[in-house]
Design an enzyme around this catalytic site. Structure first.
Site, PDB file in Angstrom:
ATOM      1  CE1 TYR A   1      -0.542  -2.836  -4.724  1.00 32.41           C
ATOM      2  CE2 TYR A   1      -2.777  -1.970  -4.590  1.00 32.41           C
ATOM      3  CZ  TYR A   1      -1.513  -2.113  -4.042  1.00 32.41           C
ATOM      4  OH  TYR A   1      -1.234  -1.553  -2.829  1.00 32.41           O
TER       5      TYR A   1
ATOM      6  CE  LYS B   1      -1.046  -4.487  -1.201  1.00 37.48           C
ATOM      7  NZ  LYS B   1      -0.205  -4.582   0.008  1.00 37.48           N
TER       8      LYS B   1
ATOM      9  CB  VAL C   1      -0.320   6.545   1.692  1.00 41.45           C
ATOM     10  CG1 VAL C   1       0.515   7.109   2.836  1.00 41.45           C
ATOM     11  CG2 VAL C   1      -1.417   5.628   2.230  1.00 41.45           C
TER      12      VAL C   1
END
Length: 233
Positions: free
Chosen positions: A141, A145, A174
């Protein structure tokens, strides 16, 4: 600078999380039309949004979406995936799947929509990165990114002469489904959306949406042991 009032905007992953908050914030700022994508467009709940079926890794799906949204001047590449693949232990297919969604997906969308945005007089692209673009704690991941961050920086240079500005959004945890199992401080997606769109409207190259993103970005100038506690032993 890019005016969002009266703009037509295309948001990938617009049915939940940051994407849903972006759709809501765009209409709050006076956007004329917001296309919100999902694999199942029935999950798009905003009453004014235009639901669009999209699989970001499928070139045919991307081309169909771009043909449907021919009036767009702002593209927001928000859709992403977190497979949680380990470089050493996970099937290599899982690593590839992360890159297909997080790197090649935004690239496919950008290549499809740049001619649309150009035809409509220029505009803006917002790519949603992560603090893990800068700190390799998330396996494939993080790598996907980081690759998207580099893609964004290259595209910013390529698209400037064509009247298309590019902003990268970096954020930590988040309060969305993606981070549901994380026991840590989380940003409100509505706050992240507001900061991101502030960046679009002011022409910011990057938006650092929380303290951890600002801290890690600042740490890139220092010794690696400052970012990775294991190396400081």
């Amino acid at each position: 600078m890019t005016a969002l009032k009266d703009a037509n905007v295309f948001v990938t992953g617009g049915s939940r999380g940051i994407g849903k908050a972006l759709v809501e914030e765009l209409y709050a700022r006076g956007a004329d039309k917001v296309y919100a994508t999902a694999r199942d467009p029935r999950t798009v709940t905003h009453p004014d949004a235009v639901p669009v079926a999209l699989e970001v890794t499928d070139p045919a799906s991307v081309a169909a979406a771009a043909a449907q949204a021919g009036d767009v001047t702002v593209l927001i590449n928000n859709a992403g995936a977190s497979v949680g693949a380990s470089f050493l232990d996970s099937p290599i297919e899982d690593v590839r799947r992360e890159f297909e969604t997080n790197f090649y997906g935004p690239l496919l969308l950008t290549r499809a929509f740049v001619p649309v945005i150009e035809r409509n007089g220029g505009g803006h692209i917002l790519n949603v990165h992560s603090v893990l673009s800068w700190i390799a704690l998330g396996g494939s991941y993080s790598a996907s990114k980081a690759a998207l961050w580099s893609q964004t920086n290259s595209l910013r240079l390529d698209l400037q002469p064509r009247g298309i500005a590019v902003t990268g959004l970096h954020v930590g945890y988040v309060d969305t489904d993606l981070a549901a199992g994380v026991d840590a401080a989380k940003s409100d997606p509505r706050d992240v959306a507001a900061l991101a769109l502030d960046g679009v409207e002011t022409g910011a190259y990057e938006v650092l949406a929380d303290d951890i993103s600002r801290q890690v970005k600042a740490g890139l100038a220092g010794d690696l042991a400052g970012l990775y506690a294991q190396l400081a032993k």
